[in-house]
Design an enzyme around this catalytic site. Sequence first.
Site, PDB file in Angstrom:
ATOM      1  N   GLU A   1      -5.495   1.943   6.814  1.00 40.66           N
ATOM      2  CA  GLU A   1      -4.335   1.643   5.954  1.00 40.66           C
ATOM      3  C   GLU A   1      -3.675   0.328   6.401  1.00 40.66           C
ATOM      4  OE1 GLU A   1      -2.196   4.770   4.201  1.00 40.66           O
ATOM      5  OE2 GLU A   1      -3.777   6.233   4.496  1.00 40.66           O
TER       6      GLU A   1
ATOM      7  N   THR B   1      -4.844  -2.940   9.337  1.00 40.06           N
ATOM      8  CA  THR B   1      -4.854  -3.111  10.792  1.00 40.06           C
ATOM      9  C   THR B   1      -3.468  -3.569  11.268  1.00 40.06           C
ATOM     10  OG1 THR B   1      -5.459  -5.422  10.554  1.00 40.06           O
ATOM     11  CG2 THR B   1      -7.291  -3.863  10.769  1.00 40.06           C
TER      12      THR B   1
HETATM   13  N1  CAA Z   1       4.251  -3.954  -3.268  1.00 37.08           N
HETATM   14  C1  CAA Z   1       4.131  -4.527  -4.471  1.00 37.08           C
HETATM   15  N2  CAA Z   1       3.456  -5.704  -4.665  1.00 37.08           N
HETATM   16  C2  CAA Z   1       2.887  -6.285  -3.582  1.00 37.08           C
HETATM   17  C3  CAA Z   1       2.981  -5.722  -2.300  1.00 37.08           C
HETATM   18  C4  CAA Z   1       3.705  -4.508  -2.160  1.00 37.08           C
HETATM   19  N3  CAA Z   1       3.845  -3.916  -0.974  1.00 37.08           N
HETATM   20  N4  CAA Z   1       2.326  -6.521  -1.429  1.00 37.08           N
HETATM   21  C5  CAA Z   1       1.839  -7.566  -2.142  1.00 37.08           C
HETATM   22  N5  CAA Z   1       2.191  -7.405  -3.442  1.00 37.08           N
HETATM   23  C6  CAA Z   1       1.900  -8.330  -4.537  1.00 37.08           C
HETATM   24  C7  CAA Z   1       2.519  -9.700  -4.288  1.00 37.08           C
HETATM   25  O1  CAA Z   1       3.846  -9.742  -4.735  1.00 37.08           O
HETATM   26  C8  CAA Z   1       1.620 -10.607  -5.098  1.00 37.08           C
HETATM   27  O2  CAA Z   1       1.960 -10.480  -6.461  1.00 37.08           O
HETATM   28  P1  CAA Z   1       1.958 -11.696  -7.510  1.00 37.08           P
HETATM   29  O3  CAA Z   1       1.379 -12.912  -6.841  1.00 37.08           O
HETATM   30  O4  CAA Z   1       1.108 -11.200  -8.608  1.00 37.08           O
HETATM   31  O5  CAA Z   1       3.364 -11.828  -7.853  1.00 37.08           O
HETATM   32  C9  CAA Z   1       0.262  -9.939  -4.933  1.00 37.08           C
HETATM   33  O6  CAA Z   1       0.508  -8.570  -4.596  1.00 37.08           O
HETATM   34  C10 CAA Z   1      -0.581 -10.574  -3.867  1.00 37.08           C
HETATM   35  O7  CAA Z   1       0.143 -10.593  -2.679  1.00 37.08           O
HETATM   36  P2  CAA Z   1      -0.327 -11.433  -1.431  1.00 37.08           P
HETATM   37  O8  CAA Z   1      -0.508 -12.863  -1.862  1.00 37.08           O
HETATM   38  O9  CAA Z   1       0.564 -11.123  -0.296  1.00 37.08           O
HETATM   39  O10 CAA Z   1      -1.806 -10.797  -1.221  1.00 37.08           O
HETATM   40  P3  CAA Z   1      -2.922 -11.102  -0.171  1.00 37.08           P
HETATM   41  O11 CAA Z   1      -4.222 -11.143  -0.857  1.00 37.08           O
HETATM   42  O12 CAA Z   1      -2.538 -12.237   0.717  1.00 37.08           O
HETATM   43  O13 CAA Z   1      -2.945  -9.729   0.704  1.00 37.08           O
HETATM   44  C11 CAA Z   1      -2.279  -8.187   2.368  1.00 37.08           C
HETATM   45  C12 CAA Z   1      -1.861  -9.210   1.308  1.00 37.08           C
HETATM   46  C13 CAA Z   1      -0.981  -7.600   2.904  1.00 37.08           C
HETATM   47  C14 CAA Z   1      -3.055  -8.826   3.495  1.00 37.08           C
HETATM   48  C15 CAA Z   1      -3.142  -7.080   1.695  1.00 37.08           C
HETATM   49  O14 CAA Z   1      -4.392  -7.577   1.289  1.00 37.08           O
HETATM   50  C16 CAA Z   1      -3.370  -5.879   2.577  1.00 37.08           C
HETATM   51  O15 CAA Z   1      -2.507  -5.019   2.699  1.00 37.08           O
HETATM   52  N6  CAA Z   1      -4.562  -5.767   3.198  1.00 37.08           N
HETATM   53  C17 CAA Z   1      -4.954  -4.590   3.934  1.00 37.08           C
HETATM   54  C18 CAA Z   1      -5.601  -3.573   3.047  1.00 37.08           C
HETATM   55  C19 CAA Z   1      -5.530  -2.185   3.600  1.00 37.08           C
HETATM   56  O16 CAA Z   1      -4.531  -1.733   4.104  1.00 37.08           O
HETATM   57  N7  CAA Z   1      -6.632  -1.439   3.459  1.00 37.08           N
HETATM   58  C20 CAA Z   1      -6.701  -0.081   3.867  1.00 37.08           C
HETATM   59  C21 CAA Z   1      -7.353   0.732   2.794  1.00 37.08           C
HETATM   60  S1  CAA Z   1      -7.153   2.478   2.835  1.00 37.08           S
HETATM   61  C22 CAA Z   1      -7.935   3.038   4.230  1.00 37.08           C
HETATM   62  O17 CAA Z   1      -7.710   2.529   5.257  1.00 37.08           O
HETATM   63  C23 CAA Z   1      -8.912   4.153   4.172  1.00 37.08           C
HETATM   64  C24 CAA Z   1      -8.330   5.478   3.887  1.00 37.08           C
HETATM   65  O18 CAA Z   1      -8.928   6.237   3.117  1.00 37.08           O
HETATM   66  C25 CAA Z   1      -7.115   5.902   4.547  1.00 37.08           C
END
Ligand code: CAA
Length: 386
Positions: free
Chosen positions: A362, A364
């Site tokens: 969820e 790193t």
């Molecule tokens: N709420 C609402 N909107 C959000 C948001 C949030 N928390 N975070 C980002 N956004 C929106 C931004 O406002 C932006 O919107 P617009 O440009 O359209 O206005 C858009 O999303 C893109 O935002 P970023 O430019 O910040 O996006 P990014 O590509 O740089 O990525 C990141 C940001 C935080 C690194 C994200 O990619 C991320 O969280 N990565 C990790 C993914 C993750 O947690 N994966 C785990 C999967 S689940 C798992 O682990 C397995 C399981 O089964 C438990």
Amino acid sequence: MNFQLTEEQEMLRAMTREFAEGEIAPIAAKMDEACAIPDQLRKKLRDQNFFSLLIPEEYGGAGIDNVAYAVVLEELSRASAAVAITVSVHNSVGAAPIQLFGTEAQKKKWLPLLAREYLGAFALTEPGSGSDAAALITRADRDGDAYVLNGSKTMITNGAFADLFLVMARTSVEQKHRGITAFLIERNTPGLRIGNAIHKMGLLASDTTELIFEDCRVAVENRLGDEGHGFKVAMQALDGGRIGVAAQALGIAQASMDAAARYAKERSQFGKPIAEFQAIQWMIADMATEIDAARLLTLRAAWLKDSGLPCGPQASMAKLLASRMARVAADYAVQIHGGYGYTKEFAVERYYRDAKVTELYEGTSEIQRIVIAGSILHPKDRKTSK
Ligand code: CAA
């Protein structure tokens, strides 16, 4: 400022602790060894409403608040972190996004099913896109009144047993995150195949699989939110999910400290219980202090979510601190147990393996820092939903 849980929240803690100590803790080591949660326990969890915690009462759920939810997850995790993540993924990133983004028809269709029968899962990660979630390549091509999905997902918690998957797929290749759309896909949908099980270091009783989509047709009515809004669905789901993982980490840390304190009083060396040595006392003191700090951050993030206030960066702070703290607490617990801590005779060995993943999934710890730093350096006024 009030640091006290309500009577109802305290009651839920006591009830969950009783259930966890009676039904989960006694078989936690066996589940770890068997790499499975028995069907019977899954059924008991269902009967005790653990799979309906965050689903509103009007859709057949328990409708508890996020603070109570964090408390419940901590207690489950204290007995078994594998059980806690099964419950957390179902509630936080399986069911909650439907409540947040679903149409009334979707809520009426899916939430009661998730509350009483279905297990939910969340499919964002792909072999080539983990932290850079917006780089996913699974395609969803529109074809009449359906989308056709092709691609694969990995690291899917609950994959082997889930009945409903929330799947993020690409509907446009021209745009990165704005080309992603969310879909609700039932397990028996033709073209969806559950892939290999993923063998992990810890959390062995929680199943993790690959998912494969081969010309998988999904009706337009199963799209969650608008086309191109799937990345926001995923990010908001993860805001809640990260509070759940922080609570899970807290449970592991609390179990580690409890075990370490118990053992330190029982084990004598150099003619006295090792609890009388300052080296041990300092480790216990550090564990207690950091568990408290992480609990405050976790409950604060949950409270913000309950209050409809922005909670993303605060959820990331809670997860960042709680997961690191859990890894260190489990490490101290093994250390205090000495050589015995490295054996299967003591649960601290399992806590040590289980704690690590809380710094990985969820998002790193590095991703949590990106979210936190971004909120300070480039603040966005993001609304949140309960
Ligand atoms: N709420 C609402 N909107 C959000 C948001 C949030 N928390 N975070 C980002 N956004 C929106 C931004 O406002 C932006 O919107 P617009 O440009 O359209 O206005 C858009 O999303 C893109 O935002 P970023 O430019 O910040 O996006 P990014 O590509 O740089 O990525 C990141 C940001 C935080 C690194 C994200 O990619 C991320 O969280 N990565 C990790 C993914 C993750 O947690 N994966 C785990 C999967 S689940 C798992 O682990 C397995 C399981 O089964 C438990």
